[in-house]
Design a protein around this motif. Structure first.
Motif, PDB file in Angstrom:
ATOM      1  N   ASP A  13       6.365  10.758  -4.010  1.00 24.35           N
ATOM      2  CA  ASP A  13       6.858   9.424  -4.368  1.00 24.35           C
ATOM      3  C   ASP A  13       7.285   8.771  -3.053  1.00 24.35           C
ATOM      4  O   ASP A  13       8.400   8.975  -2.576  1.00 24.35           O
ATOM      5  CB  ASP A  13       8.032   9.547  -5.336  1.00 24.35           C
ATOM      6  N   GLN A  14       6.382   8.004  -2.455  1.00 23.43           N
ATOM      7  CA  GLN A  14       6.619   7.525  -1.094  1.00 23.43           C
ATOM      8  C   GLN A  14       7.798   6.561  -0.999  1.00 23.43           C
ATOM      9  O   GLN A  14       8.545   6.579  -0.017  1.00 23.43           O
ATOM     10  CB  GLN A  14       5.350   6.873  -0.547  1.00 23.43           C
ATOM     11  N   ALA A  15       7.964   5.694  -1.996  1.00 23.09           N
ATOM     12  CA  ALA A  15       9.091   4.757  -1.960  1.00 23.09           C
ATOM     13  C   ALA A  15      10.409   5.518  -1.994  1.00 23.09           C
ATOM     14  O   ALA A  15      11.335   5.224  -1.225  1.00 23.09           O
ATOM     15  CB  ALA A  15       9.002   3.765  -3.115  1.00 23.09           C
ATOM     16  N   ARG A  66      15.080   7.733   0.901  1.00 21.84           N
ATOM     17  CA  ARG A  66      15.932   8.863   1.298  1.00 21.84           C
ATOM     18  C   ARG A  66      16.028   8.973   2.818  1.00 21.84           C
ATOM     19  O   ARG A  66      17.123   9.144   3.381  1.00 21.84           O
ATOM     20  CB  ARG A  66      15.363  10.156   0.718  1.00 21.84           C
ATOM     21  N   LEU A  67      14.896   8.837   3.489  1.00 23.19           N
ATOM     22  CA  LEU A  67      14.874   8.998   4.942  1.00 23.19           C
ATOM     23  C   LEU A  67      15.617   7.878   5.663  1.00 23.19           C
ATOM     24  O   LEU A  67      16.201   8.097   6.736  1.00 23.19           O
ATOM     25  CB  LEU A  67      13.428   9.053   5.434  1.00 23.19           C
ATOM     26  N   GLU A  99       0.831  -1.205   0.000  1.00 24.22           N
ATOM     27  CA  GLU A  99       0.000   0.000   0.000  1.00 24.22           C
ATOM     28  C   GLU A  99       0.868   1.259   0.000  1.00 24.22           C
ATOM     29  O   GLU A  99       0.802   2.098   0.901  1.00 24.22           O
ATOM     30  CB  GLU A  99      -0.990  -0.001   1.168  1.00 24.22           C
ATOM     31  N   VAL A 100       1.667   1.374  -1.045  1.00 20.05           N
ATOM     32  CA  VAL A 100       2.586   2.499  -1.214  1.00 20.05           C
ATOM     33  C   VAL A 100       2.078   3.389  -2.350  1.00 20.05           C
ATOM     34  O   VAL A 100       1.789   2.905  -3.444  1.00 20.05           O
ATOM     35  CB  VAL A 100       4.003   1.992  -1.538  1.00 20.05           C
ATOM     36  N   ASP A 101       1.979   4.681  -2.109  1.00 14.86           N
ATOM     37  CA  ASP A 101       1.552   5.653  -3.115  1.00 14.86           C
ATOM     38  C   ASP A 101       2.755   6.236  -3.852  1.00 14.86           C
ATOM     39  O   ASP A 101       3.830   6.433  -3.256  1.00 14.86           O
ATOM     40  CB  ASP A 101       0.780   6.807  -2.465  1.00 14.86           C
ATOM     41  N   ASN A 102       2.539   6.538  -5.109  1.00 13.27           N
ATOM     42  CA  ASN A 102       3.544   7.232  -5.906  1.00 13.27           C
ATOM     43  C   ASN A 102       2.871   8.423  -6.581  1.00 13.27           C
ATOM     44  O   ASN A 102       2.180   8.279  -7.585  1.00 13.27           O
ATOM     45  CB  ASN A 102       4.146   6.289  -6.951  1.00 13.27           C
TER      46      ASN A 102
END
Length: 255
Positions: free
Chosen positions: A76-78, A83-84, A64-67
């Motif tokens: 771009d959540q992935a 990055r984090l 359930e990842v949004d882009n």
């Protein structure tokens, strides 16, 4: 510097262990992110990244990842989570949604390659499995994620059967599969992944994963081929950052 860092990473991963030491265990986290929205109704990727980092994972398998969807601020959540957490990533699209894309992702401290999106049968929300090859300290392994249908047991079973065959056909490498199966341990769906060469890793402690605030259902699992779980899967006591709790499994090479 951009050229030096990948080379340095590859060199470090290739270094042998000291005499008498085996390879480090492989720590795998799986988590349904609910597009970054927590049980408090807030979207906070930094909060999710902090939970991930607290588990010191080698690999993270996300559902359930949004882009770049409108509902999640066109992020771009992935890529942002990579990055984090300072991990590498791949994203597999299940469908176009809300001005962007919606699907699954894999984060890894190892180089990732050969991303495959395996489309699963059935009407309703499109369902997929994803897989990629990771150059781990065990050598190359396949990492896979899965998110199955929740409303129709027959459709879910058909998706599980197709996913199992597709993933086992990717390569002969050791394979770690994890995700939101939307199925309970006694279901026909889990029977698919309880047959050789698959092994469903059992859990220790509280096993329910959803809903996160007060879990009642055990529907998130880790399944493996060709590696050995060092200990049972553990459900992380995280009740706010998503609507599922994350799970952590630690693997070693088979003896």
């Amino acid at each position: 510097m951009k050229l030096i860092l990948p080379v340095l990473t590859a060199v470090l991963l290739a270094l042998p262990c000291r005499a008498g030491e085996g390879p480090k265990p492989l720590r795998v986290v799986s988590w349904n992110l609910h597009h970054g929205e927590g049980s408090d109704g807030k979207q906070d990727l930094a909060r999710i990244a902090a939970v991930i980092q607290s588990q010191e994972p080698d690999v993270v398998i996300l559902q359930e990842v949004d882009n770049k969807c409108q509902r999640s601020g066109q992020v771009d959540q992935a890529a942002e989570l990579a990055r984090l957490t300072q991990l590498q990533y791949v994203f597999g699209k299940a469908m176009d949604y809300d001005g962007g894309e919606y699907g699954q992702a894999i984060l890894s401290r190892f180089p990732l390659s050969d991303l495959k999106v395996h489309r699963l049968p059935g009407d309703g929300e499109p369902r997929i499995a994803i897989s990629a090859q990771a150059e781990s300290h065990f050598g190359p392994i396949t990492i896979a994620g899965l998110h199955l249908d929740y409303g129709d047991p027959a459709r879910q079973l058909a998706q599980a059967q197709v996913a199992s065959a597709a993933l086992l056909g990717v390569s002969n490498l050791p394979l770690v599969l994890a995700g939101d199966f939307n199925a309970t341990p006694d279901s026909k769906t889990l029977e698919v992944f309880s047959q050789a060469p698959w092994v469903v890793v059992p859990k220790s402690g509280p096993a329910a994963t959803e809903p996160a605030a007060k879990p009642e259902k055990e529907i998130d699992f880790t399944v493996v081929r060709g590696l050995r779980a060092v200990k049972p899967t553990v459900v992380v006591a995280e009740a706010v950052a998503s609507d599922h709790r994350p799970i952590v499994t630690v693997f070693s090479k088979p003896e």
